[in-house]
Write a protein that holds these residues in place. Structure first.
Motif, PDB file in Angstrom:
ATOM      1  N   ALA A 185      54.182 -20.774  12.012  1.00  0.00           N
ATOM      2  CA  ALA A 185      54.058 -21.969  11.175  1.00  0.00           C
ATOM      3  C   ALA A 185      52.650 -22.205  10.637  1.00  0.00           C
ATOM      4  CB  ALA A 185      54.516 -23.200  11.966  1.00  0.00           C
ATOM      5  N   HIS A 186      51.648 -21.458  11.119  1.00  0.00           N
ATOM      6  CA  HIS A 186      50.268 -21.747  10.730  1.00  0.00           C
ATOM      7  C   HIS A 186      49.571 -20.517  10.167  1.00  0.00           C
ATOM      8  CE1 HIS A 186      50.065 -25.837  12.450  1.00  0.00           C
ATOM      9  NE2 HIS A 186      50.924 -25.356  13.343  1.00  0.00           N
ATOM     10  N   LYS A 187      48.586 -20.793   9.313  1.00  0.00           N
ATOM     11  CA  LYS A 187      47.820 -19.707   8.700  1.00  0.00           C
ATOM     12  C   LYS A 187      46.877 -19.032   9.691  1.00  0.00           C
ATOM     13  CE  LYS A 187      48.973 -19.485   4.310  1.00  0.00           C
ATOM     14  NZ  LYS A 187      48.019 -19.938   3.290  1.00  0.00           N
ATOM     15  N   ILE A 188      46.584 -19.718  10.790  1.00  0.00           N
ATOM     16  CA  ILE A 188      45.757 -19.106  11.832  1.00  0.00           C
ATOM     17  C   ILE A 188      46.182 -19.665  13.180  1.00  0.00           C
ATOM     18  CG2 ILE A 188      43.891 -20.826  11.649  1.00  0.00           C
ATOM     19  CD1 ILE A 188      41.965 -18.395  12.209  1.00  0.00           C
ATOM     20  N   CYS A 189      46.189 -18.808  14.193  1.00  0.00           N
ATOM     21  CA  CYS A 189      46.649 -19.202  15.516  1.00  0.00           C
ATOM     22  C   CYS A 189      45.974 -18.306  16.551  1.00  0.00           C
ATOM     23  CB  CYS A 189      48.178 -19.069  15.579  1.00  0.00           C
ATOM     24  SG  CYS A 189      48.878 -19.221  17.226  1.00  0.00           S
ATOM     25  N   ILE A 190      45.727 -18.853  17.747  1.00  0.00           N
ATOM     26  CA  ILE A 190      45.115 -18.088  18.833  1.00  0.00           C
ATOM     27  C   ILE A 190      46.034 -18.128  20.047  1.00  0.00           C
ATOM     28  CG2 ILE A 190      43.123 -17.841  20.354  1.00  0.00           C
ATOM     29  CD1 ILE A 190      41.498 -19.417  18.289  1.00  0.00           C
ATOM     30  N   ASN A 195      35.783 -17.682  22.172  1.00  0.00           N
ATOM     31  CA  ASN A 195      35.570 -18.929  22.907  1.00  0.00           C
ATOM     32  C   ASN A 195      35.143 -20.070  21.998  1.00  0.00           C
ATOM     33  OD1 ASN A 195      35.815 -19.017  25.997  1.00  0.00           O
ATOM     34  ND2 ASN A 195      35.014 -16.966  25.602  1.00  0.00           N
ATOM     35  N   ASP A 196      34.327 -19.772  20.988  1.00  0.00           N
ATOM     36  CA  ASP A 196      33.927 -20.823  20.043  1.00  0.00           C
ATOM     37  C   ASP A 196      35.135 -21.342  19.264  1.00  0.00           C
ATOM     38  OD1 ASP A 196      31.322 -20.702  20.830  1.00  0.00           O
ATOM     39  OD2 ASP A 196      30.612 -19.517  19.137  1.00  0.00           O
ATOM     40  N   LEU A 197      36.030 -20.440  18.849  1.00  0.00           N
ATOM     41  CA  LEU A 197      37.223 -20.866  18.119  1.00  0.00           C
ATOM     42  C   LEU A 197      38.127 -21.715  18.996  1.00  0.00           C
ATOM     43  CD1 LEU A 197      38.236 -17.643  16.112  1.00  0.00           C
ATOM     44  CD2 LEU A 197      36.825 -19.565  15.367  1.00  0.00           C
ATOM     45  N   LEU A 198      38.234 -21.348  20.279  1.00  0.00           N
ATOM     46  CA  LEU A 198      39.093 -22.112  21.195  1.00  0.00           C
ATOM     47  C   LEU A 198      38.560 -23.517  21.444  1.00  0.00           C
ATOM     48  CD1 LEU A 198      39.975 -19.318  23.775  1.00  0.00           C
ATOM     49  CD2 LEU A 198      41.597 -20.547  22.309  1.00  0.00           C
ATOM     50  N   GLN A 199      37.273 -23.719  21.199  1.00  0.00           N
ATOM     51  CA  GLN A 199      36.702 -25.059  21.390  1.00  0.00           C
ATOM     52  C   GLN A 199      36.842 -25.941  20.156  1.00  0.00           C
ATOM     53  OE1 GLN A 199      32.944 -25.323  23.725  1.00  0.00           O
ATOM     54  NE2 GLN A 199      33.087 -23.084  23.830  1.00  0.00           N
ATOM     55  N   PRO A 255      39.418 -28.020  18.371  1.00  0.00           N
ATOM     56  CA  PRO A 255      40.771 -28.533  18.633  1.00  0.00           C
ATOM     57  C   PRO A 255      41.713 -28.448  17.436  1.00  0.00           C
ATOM     58  CG  PRO A 255      39.168 -30.334  18.509  1.00  0.00           C
ATOM     59  CD  PRO A 255      38.386 -29.065  18.495  1.00  0.00           C
ATOM     60  N   ARG A 256      41.182 -28.274  16.237  1.00  0.00           N
ATOM     61  CA  ARG A 256      42.039 -28.218  15.049  1.00  0.00           C
ATOM     62  C   ARG A 256      42.745 -26.877  14.907  1.00  0.00           C
ATOM     63  NH1 ARG A 256      38.494 -29.095  10.223  1.00  0.00           N
ATOM     64  NH2 ARG A 256      40.474 -29.168   9.103  1.00  0.00           N
ATOM     65  N   ILE A 257      42.224 -25.831  15.560  1.00  0.00           N
ATOM     66  CA  ILE A 257      42.855 -24.515  15.452  1.00  0.00           C
ATOM     67  C   ILE A 257      44.031 -24.437  16.408  1.00  0.00           C
ATOM     68  CG2 ILE A 257      42.518 -22.028  15.715  1.00  0.00           C
ATOM     69  CD1 ILE A 257      39.574 -22.433  15.087  1.00  0.00           C
ATOM     70  N   PRO A 258      45.250 -24.183  15.932  1.00  0.00           N
ATOM     71  CA  PRO A 258      46.407 -24.074  16.825  1.00  0.00           C
ATOM     72  C   PRO A 258      46.185 -22.950  17.847  1.00  0.00           C
ATOM     73  CG  PRO A 258      47.103 -24.153  14.526  1.00  0.00           C
ATOM     74  CD  PRO A 258      45.616 -23.979  14.521  1.00  0.00           C
TER      75      PRO A 258
END
Length: 713
Positions: A336-341, A463-467, A469-472
């Motif tokens: 559902a999202h353009k980017i996800c981790i 780790n920076d991306l995981l911090q 909150p807007r990134i699913p």
């Protein structure tokens, strides 16, 4: 007054101010005399000419007090290293020494003008045919001779000397004399300290603006490449530079001079400043690019997921498997999202989730690309997902000449979905290049284990991306039961929480204490002889990996690899080149990206053949055979043992991890966690007293200076 001779020994050298006391063999009297003065780091055997005066120290007696000095280039020393460098087929170090000892300082004139005199002498190891071959090679190399002799005199040898000649040709010496610091900017294998040593020898003043500026830039570069920082606070940068220049912190004039040059290079744009944060411009641009691209993707609405549940239920029914709620949510977010981790440790179901994502993408007719940072990780990903996976460098089509990627913002990848595994290994530069090449309409899924070691290169991107909150994102924590009762994943999870497993010993997780390095090697020998095979039936040479925290020390890879080579590849002739005895069948690792050969840092291969006369070896990597001349072998190392950092992205049927007290500075939780999770079948921990427990307790991993989190938020 002038004094000339060769250095017999160095009694004292201060790195802070350069004050040196050395013993010199006077070339005129052949007596040993004492010389003092402010000098760069010198080597025993160097031939020097000093200007100064004789004096008498009240305690140490007569000394020559040097005011100026220069290197005296003697033919014999240079020629011996030059002739034995591998440039001349059939001439090794022993034969080169014999040639120089036979002809002395007349050698060059004899080779140039009286080759018949050379032919007339019988030298051990030189047949008539080899003599003619050598004389022909001597003439062929006449254009590069002066340059290479100059480089060899300054301990720049092998492939590094060859690269300099290939790059600068006849201008090499003049360019180095003009600016020795081009060596650390242009050529891999030469750092600032070596370039600075040469600068002192060719007369660059210690307070030269060029020297101070290059030291500042080197200190910033060193922080990125060695410590993974994207920037340094200005105080840290100046502190590192003072240390590299060996400037006394009480020398106010020298410090002010350095600060003036720091201001100049910032004004010139060679360093990009954000307040007190100092970036290399390219790293600043890369970090900002990552943030801009991701923020643009976050600004879009969720994509439609029609038929998502029905298709997933069909897959579950076909494979007789049910996703748990967290796995289901991960698949939904990726659709559902353009980017996800998606992040989680071993055994938490990352691969199963990928299969679900790929099933839905194929049902939608999407063009899918799979990628990972290393060849091994890409192969494993492809095997698990049933589709071809690429290394990121190959996916982006790196150009071997320019070292740039052909896939970029102007020439995008052709895909609707990109999945990148082992994303914790991806540094800031590579992440920016990858994101730049992904079409705006495509979805991106990053998969990795956030608790592993960060990338070798600068940044801490995952780790920076995981911090943000807007990134699913989904963090997987539930460990699914492993086949055969394998306890590695469960014990790794406990270690990741700072808990020492109790009991440590288990069906697949083994603990072996030792007291001394010698005892550790004895345990290692016993495991290789019988211990590993009693637990798992594998080919020890290809499927067993020994992992250690460090390169140096009694149990570092430099010491361990020859020891393991004798155990795992015995009875095979060794051919010594670049200080290593190579054998057919040896397991080796590429330690530097080589775009011309299309092999990359971390690729593992097997020595296929050795051509003794031509001084080259051929290595089989996956499906290709790569040839290395002997002066290119600094790009390879034996890989029976490798550092834990180098093992990232790989998995092995069996792993032996060695933790010694000499590894103290590296004994951290994420390091031991990364090592343990490389094992699929069995892992053995060989630990000095307290080393394993210290690594489990120590969660104080070194902070990396990055600004990606702030740019995203």
């Amino acid at each position: 007054m002038v004094l000339e001779g060769s250095v017999k020994s160095i009694t004292f050298h201060s790195p802070q101010n350069g004050f040196t006391v050395l013993r010199l063999i006077d070339s005129s009297t052949k007596k040993v005399v004492v010389v003092t003065g402010t000098l760069p780091e010198l080597s025993v055997g160097e031939n020097l000419r000093f200007e100064g005066d004789w004096g008498r120290h009240p305690k140490f007696g007569e000394q020559f007090q040097a005011k100026h000095f220069e290197i005296v280039e003697t033919q014999s020393n240079n020629l011996e290293a030059y002739l034995g460098s591998g440039l001349f087929p059939g001439i090794g170090p022993k034969t080169a020494k014999a040639i120089v000892e036979t002809f002395g300082d007349e050698l060059r004139d004899i080779l140039d003008y009286e080759p018949d005199r050379f032919r007339a002498k019988k030298i051990k190891g030189l047949s008539a045919a080899k003599v003619e071959q050598f004389l022909a090679s001597w003439q062929e190399n006449r254009h590069s001779r002066e340059t290479l002799l100059f480089l060899y005199n300054h301990d720049i040898t092998g492939s590094v000397a060859k690269k300099l000649w290939m790059k600068f040709g006849q201008d090499t010496i003049s360019k180095i004399r003009e600016n020795p610091y081009i060596l650390c900017e242009e050529i891999w294998g030469i750092g600032f300290l070596k370039a600075d040593e040469i600068a002192m020898k060719v007369g660059i003043p210690k307070d030269s603006p060029m020297r101070l500026q290059e030291a500042i830039l080197y200190s910033l570069q060193e922080a990125s490449l060695s410590d993974g920082h994207c920037y340094l606070p200005s105080n840290d940068l100046i502190g590192r530079t003072l240390k590299n220049l060996r400037i006394d912190v009480t020398d106010d004039d020298a410090i002010q001079n350095l600060l003036d040059q720091f201001k100049r290079i910032c004004e010139a744009g060679r360093i990009k400043r954000h307040g007190e944060d100092c970036f290399y411009p390219s790293l600043d641009n890369a970090e900002q690019k990552i943030a801009d691209i991701i923020k643009a993707r976050l600004g879009e609405n969720e994509l439609p997921t029609y038929g998502f549940e029905r298709e997933l239920v069909d897959w579950e029914r076909e494979h007789k498997f049910s996703f748990d709620p967290v796995q289901r949510e991960a698949i939904r977010l990726a659709t559902a999202h353009k980017i996800c981790i998606i992040t989680g440790g071993p055994g938490t179901g990352k691969t199963t989730i990928l299969k679900g994502i790929l099933h839905l993408a194929r049902k939608m007719g999407e063009n899918i690309l799979l990628a990972a940072p290393t060849g091994r990780a890409a192969k494993r990903m492809g095997d698990c997902c049933g589709d071809k996976a690429y290394t990121i460098h190959r996916l982006l089509e790196v150009d071997p000449v320019t070292k740039k990627f052909n896939k970029n913002e102007f020439n995008k990848l052709d895909c609707n979905l990109l999945i990148v595994d082992e994303f914790s290994m991806v540094d800031t530069w590579l992440a920016a290049s990858l994101l730049d090449a992904v079409p705006e309409t495509a979805r991106i899924v990053f998969v990795g284990d956030a608790d592993q070691l960060p990338s070798v290169g600068p940044g801490n991107v995952l780790n920076d991306l995981l911090q943000c909150p807007r990134i699913p994102s989904v963090r997987l924590q539930h460990i699914f039961r492993q086949s055969g009762g394998n306890d590695i994943a469960d014990k790794a999870a406990k270690i990741n929480q700072g808990i020492t497993p109790s009991p440590i010993e288990g069906p697949n997780f083994h603990f072996v204490p030792f007291e001394t390095p010698e005892e550790a090697k004895l345990h290692l020998q016993q495991l290789i002889a019988t211990g590993v095979k009693s637990k798992i039936d594998i080919d020890l040479k290809s499927d067993l990996q020994i992992l250690v925290p460090m390169r140096k020390g009694p149990l570092g890879i430099i010491e361990l690899n020859p020891f393991l080579q004798d155990l795992l590849n015995p009875g095979v002739p060794r051919q010594k080149m670049m200080g290593i005895g190579w054998s057919v069948g040896d397991r080796v690792m590429q330690i530097k990206n080589n775009y011309d050969k299309n092999v990359f840092n971390g690729d593992v291969g097997i020595v296929y053949s050795i051509y003794k006369e031509k001084r080259k070896i051929a290595v089989f990597f996956d499906e290709k055979l790569i040839t290395y001349q002997d002066d290119e072998l600094d790009e390879l190392q034996l890989a029976y043992a490798c550092t834990i950092h180098k093992s990232q992205g790989s998995e092995y049927p069996a792993v032996i991890v060695i933790l010694d007290s000499s590894h103290y500075v590296m004994l951290q939780r994420n390091l031991i966690y990364t090592a343990i999770t490389r094992a699929k079948g069995h892992v053995w921990i060989l630990s000095a007293p307290g080393a394993f427990h210290q690594a489990v307790r120590n969660n104080r991993s070194t902070r990396r200076y990055t600004r990606l989190k702030e740019r995203l938020n």
